[in-house]
Scaffold this motif. Structure first.
Motif, PDB file in Angstrom:
ATOM      1  N   MET A   1       0.823  -1.194   0.000  1.00 35.51           N
ATOM      2  CA  MET A   1       0.000   0.000   0.000  1.00 35.51           C
ATOM      3  C   MET A   1       0.867   1.258   0.000  1.00 35.51           C
ATOM      4  O   MET A   1       0.535   2.223  -0.655  1.00 35.51           O
ATOM      5  N   ARG A   2       1.973   1.212   0.727  1.00 34.24           N
ATOM      6  CA  ARG A   2       2.840   2.383   0.816  1.00 34.24           C
ATOM      7  C   ARG A   2       3.503   2.676  -0.535  1.00 34.24           C
ATOM      8  O   ARG A   2       3.629   3.826  -0.934  1.00 34.24           O
ATOM      9  N   LYS A   3       3.920   1.621  -1.240  1.00 31.48           N
ATOM     10  CA  LYS A   3       4.544   1.814  -2.553  1.00 31.48           C
ATOM     11  C   LYS A   3       3.551   2.399  -3.541  1.00 31.48           C
ATOM     12  O   LYS A   3       3.907   3.229  -4.383  1.00 31.48           O
ATOM     13  N   THR A   4       2.308   1.989  -3.459  1.00 29.51           N
ATOM     14  CA  THR A   4       1.281   2.498  -4.355  1.00 29.51           C
ATOM     15  C   THR A   4       1.042   3.984  -4.104  1.00 29.51           C
ATOM     16  O   THR A   4       0.883   4.765  -5.045  1.00 29.51           O
ATOM     17  N   THR A   5       1.047   4.379  -2.850  1.00 27.69           N
ATOM     18  CA  THR A   5       0.838   5.787  -2.512  1.00 27.69           C
ATOM     19  C   THR A   5       1.990   6.644  -3.019  1.00 27.69           C
ATOM     20  O   THR A   5       1.773   7.731  -3.571  1.00 27.69           O
ATOM     21  N   ILE A   6       3.222   6.159  -2.844  1.00 29.56           N
ATOM     22  CA  ILE A   6       4.391   6.901  -3.332  1.00 29.56           C
ATOM     23  C   ILE A   6       4.354   7.009  -4.849  1.00 29.56           C
ATOM     24  O   ILE A   6       4.626   8.067  -5.424  1.00 29.56           O
ATOM     25  N   PHE A   7       3.986   5.919  -5.513  1.00 30.13           N
ATOM     26  CA  PHE A   7       3.902   5.926  -6.975  1.00 30.13           C
ATOM     27  C   PHE A   7       2.831   6.908  -7.453  1.00 30.13           C
ATOM     28  O   PHE A   7       3.048   7.675  -8.396  1.00 30.13           O
TER      29      PHE A   7
END
Length: 70
Positions: free
Chosen positions: A1-7
């Motif tokens: 979820m964190r990687k998706t938000t950063i992306f």
């Protein structure tokens, strides 16, 4: 979820930069970006003179080094 938000944040930032650049480029005039052209009128293009003085396109020398064995 964190990687998706950063992306998603990176994509949103790039989109905003692209839109800002698109609007920013349209505010400049074509002759305003040239050095020393602030007080000069734009140069007039003469299409007939350009067409009558045109030369053929540059040609390049091509050597075919393909090996053909019979």
């Amino acid at each position: 979820m964190r990687k998706t938000t950063i992306f998603a944040a990176a994509v949103a930032a790039l989109v905003l930069i692209g839109i800002g650049t698109w609007f920013g480029v349209r505010t400049f005039t074509a002759t305003g970006a040239l050095a020393g052209s602030a007080n000069k009128p734009p140069a007039m293009m003469k299409p007939p003179a350009m067409m009558t003085g045109a030369k053929g396109p540059p040609t390049s020398h091509y050597d075919d080094f393909e090996i053909v064995v019979h």
